[in-house]
Design an enzyme around this catalytic site. Structure first.
Site, mmCIF file in Angstrom:
data_model
loop_
_atom_site.group_PDB
_atom_site.id
_atom_site.type_symbol
_atom_site.label_atom_id
_atom_site.label_comp_id
_atom_site.label_asym_id
_atom_site.label_seq_id
_atom_site.Cartn_x
_atom_site.Cartn_y
_atom_site.Cartn_z
ATOM 1 N N ARG A 154 10.272 -31.529 4.558
ATOM 2 C CA ARG A 154 9.305 -32.458 5.140
ATOM 3 C C ARG A 154 8.967 -33.665 4.246
ATOM 4 O O ARG A 154 7.832 -33.825 3.796
ATOM 5 C CB ARG A 154 8.041 -31.712 5.567
ATOM 6 C CG ARG A 154 8.349 -30.597 6.551
ATOM 7 C CD ARG A 154 7.114 -29.920 7.062
ATOM 8 N NE ARG A 154 6.434 -30.702 8.058
ATOM 9 C CZ ARG A 154 5.316 -30.315 8.662
ATOM 10 N NH1 ARG A 154 4.764 -29.169 8.353
ATOM 11 N NH2 ARG A 154 4.738 -31.073 9.572
ATOM 12 N N VAL B 75 13.730 -39.511 14.794
ATOM 13 C CA VAL B 75 12.428 -39.467 15.464
ATOM 14 C C VAL B 75 11.445 -38.672 14.605
ATOM 15 O O VAL B 75 11.695 -37.515 14.271
ATOM 16 C CB VAL B 75 12.569 -38.813 16.859
ATOM 17 C CG1 VAL B 75 11.205 -38.710 17.528
ATOM 18 C CG2 VAL B 75 13.528 -39.617 17.716
ATOM 19 N N ARG C 206 -0.811 -31.135 5.764
ATOM 20 C CA ARG C 206 0.065 -32.298 5.670
ATOM 21 C C ARG C 206 -0.435 -33.489 6.478
ATOM 22 O O ARG C 206 -0.250 -34.635 6.072
ATOM 23 C CB ARG C 206 1.463 -31.943 6.157
ATOM 24 C CG ARG C 206 2.097 -30.819 5.432
ATOM 25 C CD ARG C 206 3.514 -30.654 5.872
ATOM 26 N NE ARG C 206 4.302 -31.817 5.479
ATOM 27 C CZ ARG C 206 4.836 -31.987 4.291
ATOM 28 N NH1 ARG C 206 4.692 -31.070 3.375
ATOM 29 N NH2 ARG C 206 5.509 -33.077 4.010
ATOM 30 N N VAL D 95 7.279 -37.769 14.397
ATOM 31 C CA VAL D 95 5.932 -37.870 14.965
ATOM 32 C C VAL D 95 4.993 -38.534 13.957
ATOM 33 O O VAL D 95 4.314 -39.523 14.261
ATOM 34 C CB VAL D 95 5.415 -36.452 15.344
ATOM 35 C CG1 VAL D 95 3.946 -36.488 15.741
ATOM 36 C CG2 VAL D 95 6.272 -35.860 16.454
ATOM 37 N N LYS E 168 -4.474 -29.630 19.063
ATOM 38 C CA LYS E 168 -4.660 -29.822 17.617
ATOM 39 C C LYS E 168 -3.931 -31.084 17.150
ATOM 40 O O LYS E 168 -4.503 -31.901 16.428
ATOM 41 C CB LYS E 168 -4.108 -28.611 16.858
ATOM 42 C CG LYS E 168 -3.973 -28.834 15.363
ATOM 43 C CD LYS E 168 -3.387 -27.640 14.640
ATOM 44 C CE LYS E 168 -1.879 -27.547 14.614
ATOM 45 N NZ LYS E 168 -1.204 -28.317 13.572
ATOM 46 N N ASN E 169 -2.667 -31.239 17.573
ATOM 47 C CA ASN E 169 -1.852 -32.325 17.024
ATOM 48 C C ASN E 169 -2.170 -33.690 17.628
ATOM 49 O O ASN E 169 -1.610 -34.702 17.216
ATOM 50 C CB ASN E 169 -0.361 -31.989 17.160
ATOM 51 C CG ASN E 169 0.031 -30.884 16.188
ATOM 52 O OD1 ASN E 169 -0.751 -30.530 15.300
ATOM 53 N ND2 ASN E 169 1.213 -30.336 16.356
ATOM 54 N N ARG F 144 -5.688 -21.802 12.124
ATOM 55 C CA ARG F 144 -5.452 -23.239 11.938
ATOM 56 C C ARG F 144 -5.190 -23.920 13.270
ATOM 57 O O ARG F 144 -5.446 -25.117 13.409
ATOM 58 C CB ARG F 144 -4.228 -23.459 11.035
ATOM 59 C CG ARG F 144 -4.449 -23.002 9.619
ATOM 60 C CD ARG F 144 -3.296 -23.379 8.746
ATOM 61 N NE ARG F 144 -3.236 -24.839 8.604
ATOM 62 C CZ ARG F 144 -2.509 -25.473 7.714
ATOM 63 N NH1 ARG F 144 -1.780 -24.789 6.873
ATOM 64 N NH2 ARG F 144 -2.513 -26.786 7.661
ATOM 65 N N ASP G 120 7.730 -26.519 17.878
ATOM 66 C CA ASP G 120 6.486 -25.747 17.765
ATOM 67 C C ASP G 120 6.396 -24.600 18.770
ATOM 68 O O ASP G 120 5.435 -23.840 18.743
ATOM 69 C CB ASP G 120 5.267 -26.678 17.925
ATOM 70 C CG ASP G 120 5.099 -27.608 16.738
ATOM 71 O OD1 ASP G 120 5.760 -27.384 15.710
ATOM 72 O OD2 ASP G 120 4.306 -28.562 16.842
ATOM 73 N N CYS H 200 6.131 -27.021 1.757
ATOM 74 C CA CYS H 200 5.774 -26.578 3.101
ATOM 75 C C CYS H 200 6.648 -25.383 3.467
ATOM 76 O O CYS H 200 7.817 -25.335 3.084
ATOM 77 C CB CYS H 200 6.006 -27.724 4.079
ATOM 78 S SG CYS H 200 5.661 -27.245 5.768
HETATM 79 C C1 EPZ Z 1 4.463 -33.068 13.610
HETATM 80 O O1 EPZ Z 1 4.774 -32.928 12.238
HETATM 81 C C2 EPZ Z 1 3.576 -31.894 13.982
HETATM 82 N N1 EPZ Z 1 2.351 -31.938 13.192
HETATM 83 C C3 EPZ Z 1 4.328 -30.595 13.756
HETATM 84 O O2 EPZ Z 1 3.508 -29.529 14.184
HETATM 85 C C4 EPZ Z 1 5.620 -30.615 14.583
HETATM 86 O O3 EPZ Z 1 6.360 -29.449 14.302
HETATM 87 C C5 EPZ Z 1 6.445 -31.854 14.255
HETATM 88 O O4 EPZ Z 1 5.638 -33.049 14.412
HETATM 89 C C6 EPZ Z 1 7.677 -32.003 15.128
HETATM 90 O O5 EPZ Z 1 7.295 -32.071 16.465
HETATM 91 C C7 EPZ Z 1 1.298 -32.592 13.667
HETATM 92 O O6 EPZ Z 1 1.340 -33.238 14.699
HETATM 93 C C8 EPZ Z 1 0.033 -32.512 12.886
HETATM 94 P P1 EPZ Z 1 8.030 -35.108 12.052
HETATM 95 P P2 EPZ Z 1 5.439 -34.138 11.445
HETATM 96 O O7 EPZ Z 1 7.723 -36.238 11.131
HETATM 97 O O8 EPZ Z 1 4.931 -35.405 11.975
HETATM 98 C C9 EPZ Z 1 11.803 -35.460 9.122
HETATM 99 C C10 EPZ Z 1 2.489 -27.405 14.014
HETATM 100 O O9 EPZ Z 1 2.871 -26.204 13.931
HETATM 101 N N2 EPZ Z 1 11.085 -36.538 8.423
HETATM 102 O O10 EPZ Z 1 8.203 -35.403 13.490
HETATM 103 O O11 EPZ Z 1 5.280 -33.862 10.004
HETATM 104 C C11 EPZ Z 1 11.116 -34.098 8.968
HETATM 105 O O12 EPZ Z 1 11.436 -33.495 7.735
HETATM 106 C C12 EPZ Z 1 3.149 -28.507 13.235
HETATM 107 O O13 EPZ Z 1 1.516 -27.745 14.708
HETATM 108 C C13 EPZ Z 1 11.740 -37.228 7.427
HETATM 109 O O14 EPZ Z 1 12.904 -36.950 7.098
HETATM 110 O O15 EPZ Z 1 6.962 -33.942 11.857
HETATM 111 C C14 EPZ Z 1 11.634 -33.359 10.157
HETATM 112 O O16 EPZ Z 1 12.904 -32.859 9.893
HETATM 113 C C15 EPZ Z 1 4.174 -28.040 12.249
HETATM 114 N N3 EPZ Z 1 11.062 -38.229 6.778
HETATM 115 C C16 EPZ Z 1 11.730 -34.456 11.231
HETATM 116 O O17 EPZ Z 1 11.752 -35.697 10.510
HETATM 117 C C17 EPZ Z 1 9.793 -38.571 7.094
HETATM 118 O O18 EPZ Z 1 9.226 -39.491 6.472
HETATM 119 C C18 EPZ Z 1 10.586 -34.500 12.228
HETATM 120 O O19 EPZ Z 1 9.349 -34.384 11.531
HETATM 121 C C19 EPZ Z 1 9.139 -37.869 8.134
HETATM 122 C C20 EPZ Z 1 9.815 -36.856 8.785
#
Ligand code: EPZ
Length: 430
Positions: A131, A172, A102, A174, A22-23, A408, A316, A126
């Site tokens: 997030r 870091v 998101r 994603v 999915k991701n 989902r 995850d 969320c």
């Molecule tokens: C991706 O979300 C995945 N979603 C999530 O999967 C996954 O849990 C997450 O990465 C972590 O591996 C998809 O790929 C569609 P992040 P993402 O930006 O990109 C903070 C699932 O169940 N942050 O890596 O939104 C954030 O709050 C989902 O499939 C900031 O502070 O996650 C978090 O603490 C849920 N500012 C950390 O970074 C920003 O601008 C990592 O989040 C962006 C993120």
């Protein structure tokens, strides 16, 4: 609303086909915005999130076709989707759509890069944490965009196009890595992204972009170097196997005992998940077909794990590991370091008889000898599937409500588990 009924106690034996991730599928579909030519994606999982993103992309003018199946194809290899963004009809991503998923916020980078402007709704609340999207916006500003927040929307402009730059992420992310990468491929000059996420889905997107004519060095490393090109062309790409689905079914097999082949699973995308499973007393072996997971008679051992960006233990899979550890022979500790509110499954697991104590970001899970079925519900995708894992080993019947969370991200979950001997059925809400 549909529900899933599970009667626990059956061992799992058989083969489960792992679907496309999915991701990876979601950002790959968004990549189609970067070219007027057709992007063909194979192995796209049939999921509610994919269907929703399709609506969002169609709103921007992307023409999407699902290629027909040939006779003999059994529907286990996902959809073939052809996405063509010949012209971008609308550079606005509205609140009604973005607030439902998101990842749709990630259209910001490609729209800016291709059209020089984008208006994308902020995603809103969320269930698993605050997030924020500040890092996405900082990356776009580094690439020369002007950003304003107006009435809940990010309004971004780059009238003369984006320009390459050095982007150093504080932590870091994603999503922010996807955003910076997708924007930088069409920016003028060189972009260096430091402290980039190394999740396998980023690598999959980067490899697809390279097939489309992008110039990217350092794929799979924390430093991505991108030389911007003026246009990208069409390509064909196959979505990688879902590592989170793999980890989830591995834990199902570990929980119930038995012997399951996860066909198509790739050990190189699993990071520390395999080590953790082995420490828990579960045998995981790589074969030509995929990963074979077995637990025959051995006790489940407790583990201590903290979630971390790839190759660390994925957030995850945290809820699923917690479900597994509810029946371990001792006390486990599980620390969540990525999202501040990702423990909503704890109270539902307790309804099945789990003994879990929360202390800030750490859960102490004391193994119990027996879980007992009960009605449960969850607030997000991975929390829902953790309840499935617990229910597979619980005595009696568990009724899982709010199944739309599962839909989902897990393709035909009840069929995959039932084919291995689980007593699981979907009860239609009508
Ligand atoms: C991706 O979300 C995945 N979603 C999530 O999967 C996954 O849990 C997450 O990465 C972590 O591996 C998809 O790929 C569609 P992040 P993402 O930006 O990109 C903070 C699932 O169940 N942050 O890596 O939104 C954030 O709050 C989902 O499939 C900031 O502070 O996650 C978090 O603490 C849920 N500012 C950390 O970074 C920003 O601008 C990592 O989040 C962006 C993120």
């Amino acid at each position: 609303m549909d529900r899933i009924r599970i009667r626990g106690g059956n061992r799992l034996n058989g083969t489960i086909n792992i679907s496309g991730a999915k991701n990876a599928a979601l950002p790959l579909m968004i990549v189609s915005l970067l070219t007027p030519e057709t992007l063909t994606l194979n192995n796209v999982p049939r999921l509610a999130d994919v269907r929703l993103l399709q609506r969002i992309l169609q709103n921007h003018g992307v023409d999407i076709m699902i290629a027909g199946k040939r006779p003999g194809q059994n529907g286990q290899s996902g959809d073939v989707k052809q996405l063509s963004a010949r012209t971008i009809a609308d550079t606005t991503a509205p609140y009604e759509l973005v607030s439902k998923m998101r990842a749709s916020f990630w259209v910001l980078g490609p729209l800016l890069a291709r059209c020089g402007e984008a208006k994308v709704s902020l995603p809103g609340g969320c269930a698993i944490g605050t997030r924020p999207v500040d890092m996405h916006l900082q990356a776009m500003e580094k690439l020369g965009a002007e950003i304003a927040i107006e009435a809940g929307y990010v309004v971004a402009k780059a009238r003369n196009g984006l320009r390459g730059n050095r982007i150093v992420f504080d932590k870091v992310s994603v999503g922010a890595t996807h955003a910076a990468l997708m924007a930088a491929v069409l920016a003028q000059g060189e972009t260096v992204i430091e402290n980039a996420a190394r999740e396998p889905e980023i690598g999959d997107v980067a490899q697809c972009l390279v097939k489309m004519g992008a110039r990217i060095d350092g794929i799979h490393s924390p430093t991505l170097r991108i030389s911007g090109v003026t246009s990208l062309h069409g390509a064909e790409h196959t979505v990688i196997a879902d590592r989170i689905e793999t980890g989830t079914y591995a834990m199902c097999a570990g929980m119930t005992g038995g012997d399951v082949m996860l066909r198509g699973a790739r050990s190189d995308t699993l990071g520390s998940v395999i080590d953790v499973m082995r420490k828990a007393g579960i045998a995981v072996d790589e074969t030509n077909e995929g990963l074979r997971v077995q637990r025959n008679g051995r006790a489940l051992e407790p583990v201590s794990v903290a979630t971390a960006p790839f190759p660390g233990f994925p957030t995850d899979c945290q809820a699923q590991l917690m479900a597994l550890m509810t029946m371990a022979d001792g006390t486990s500790t599980i620390r969540e370091t990525i999202f501040e509110n990702r423990f909503m499954h704890v109270q539902e697991l307790a309804r099945l008889g789990a003994d879990i104590h929360l202390n800030g970001d750490t859960a102490e899970v004391r193994g119990v000898r027996k879980l007992t079925g009960a009605p449960v519900m969850a607030t997000d995708l991975r929390a829902s599937v953790s309840l499935v894992i617990a229910a597979l080993a619980a005595e009696g019947e568990t009724m899982l409500n709010r199944v739309y969370h599962l839909d989902r991200g897990f393709e035909t979950l009840e069929d995959k588990l039932a084919a291995c001997g689980a007593d699981v059925a979907r009860l239609s809400g009508n």
